[in-house]
Design an enzyme around this catalytic site. Sequence first.
Site, mmCIF file in Angstrom:
data_model
loop_
_atom_site.group_PDB
_atom_site.id
_atom_site.type_symbol
_atom_site.label_atom_id
_atom_site.label_comp_id
_atom_site.label_asym_id
_atom_site.label_seq_id
_atom_site.Cartn_x
_atom_site.Cartn_y
_atom_site.Cartn_z
ATOM 1 N N HIS A 83 -3.623 5.966 3.886
ATOM 2 C CA HIS A 83 -4.378 4.807 3.415
ATOM 3 C C HIS A 83 -3.837 3.501 3.991
ATOM 4 O O HIS A 83 -4.580 2.684 4.546
ATOM 5 C CB HIS A 83 -4.334 4.788 1.885
ATOM 6 C CG HIS A 83 -5.249 3.819 1.228
ATOM 7 N ND1 HIS A 83 -4.923 2.487 1.035
ATOM 8 C CD2 HIS A 83 -6.479 3.976 0.681
ATOM 9 C CE1 HIS A 83 -5.915 1.881 0.404
ATOM 10 N NE2 HIS A 83 -6.876 2.754 0.177
ATOM 11 N N SER A 131 -11.289 -0.524 -0.396
ATOM 12 C CA SER A 131 -9.978 -0.588 0.271
ATOM 13 C C SER A 131 -10.112 -0.888 1.754
ATOM 14 O O SER A 131 -9.207 -1.465 2.371
ATOM 15 C CB SER A 131 -9.240 0.744 0.125
ATOM 16 O OG SER A 131 -8.769 0.940 -1.174
ATOM 17 N N ASP A 187 0.838 -1.198 0.000
ATOM 18 C CA ASP A 187 0.000 0.000 0.000
ATOM 19 C C ASP A 187 0.878 1.254 0.000
ATOM 20 O O ASP A 187 1.990 1.239 -0.523
ATOM 21 C CB ASP A 187 -0.922 -0.035 1.229
ATOM 22 C CG ASP A 187 -2.251 0.661 1.004
ATOM 23 O OD1 ASP A 187 -2.241 1.878 0.779
ATOM 24 O OD2 ASP A 187 -3.286 -0.013 1.068
#
Length: 481
Positions: free
Chosen positions: A194, A423, A157
């Site tokens: 994220h 996600s 990621d």
Amino acid sequence: MVRHNRRAFLKLTGVTIGAAALGAGNVTAEPSDSRFFINLRDVDRSEVPDDIEIIHDLSEADVLVARGDQNRVNGTTVPDVTINRADEGAGAVVSRDGPSADGNSNSHNHDGAPSNSEYQWDKRVQNLNNDLTDKPGGGRSIHDTTTGGGTRIAVVDSGVYAEHPDLVDVVNTELSENVSEDPYDFRPNGAGSHGTHVAGTIAATNSNDGPDGGVLGTAPDTEIVSYRMFSGMEGKQGDGYAAWMKAADIGCDAINYSVGFPFPFVFPEELPILEEYLAIAEQVAAYVRSKGTVIVNSAGNDGLDMGATDPERGEILSLPTEAKGVFGVSATGPIGVGWGDKHSDNEEKWLTGNRLEDPTDSPAFYTNYGKGVDVSAAGGDADLDALNGGVEGAANDLVYSTINTTDDDGNVVAGYGWKAGTSMAAPQVSGAVALVRSLRPDASVEEVESLIQETAADAPGGETYHGAGHLDLKALVKAAQ
């Protein structure tokens, strides 16, 4: 409350597909600078010119990630793909930052401010831990059976902030690495929080001793290995696949890959090159699975029916979700957690009775669905009018987890925040893999995936939106025992 449907929006946009729109890695760059894939099933390694730079040698999967003049390689080559986290749908669909790790929540209820863990509707509905239930001590929870000990999950990621108090004992800083081409380490470098959010959903330990505590992941005793593939806002698919193979080689039980090719890069009739990308994804996936590692992938946030045929553009192919060997996860979420017409002033009652406009297992407005979805999981939903209009509590319908932010002096600050997207759904399943493997260390990839699917629950929208069903940790752990 207004539900927004992006499927209608996408049909009206009339996006023109061209090199610039694709996000295909460096397709507009000079040939000497371009990155591309070489499929060694169609190219003899000995015939690759010496001046072609090999960035990642994935020859165990018959793939090379290279740089140079692509036209000088005879055989199947395709440009690397660039994914930009700044693009709508390429990461979290919506995000809201919350308090810092040492801050206080804003008091708005009669029984005081919610603790950080009280915002975790995704964990509470799964009866993850008695500290998160409406009836503390009222029966066995998932964590009474397993917390994921002895397992390892890779987060490929934007990087993971390992110094977050809820992650400080979770991230293996020796194994974690940067697979992009910048000179920094595995921690976030310009692409936001994220990866940190994803890691918290999987394995946060609720160890924060601040006034409002921390948050709890599905498998707080698993080990996280962070592979950062994003440098700034951009990440290369080739770097992601390199991380897949690295993760498999060090024995990760699962790879969480909340990354996918962006819309409109989904129409192989217009872009036959997608079939070559599919082959590469499947070759890498086959190697990873041969090592015992499950690949968990977010299904995408474009509201697409991945099994549909567009009347103008042909069949849809969403990568890597639809690649053989990849476990695809769609997203669900509630509307009305602690706000709206059925609002409760008591956090313990946010999910009880008829207080939700939509239940937690209803399909999220943005989620891709159909072909390629193996199960659904909590990714968060949103009433965008309320959220963007500043309605108090509207962010509660998103998934709450660990984040990192930067203060005015450029210092990294640990905190908590809300995000929604497929996600956020994928790490729910990655954490579930850790729970299964902690109970059945020798279970094959196929056995782990089958257990998750066979124990999944029926949910609104049926197979179209949920594949085999909605992730059910209670049934899963019982079956794994």
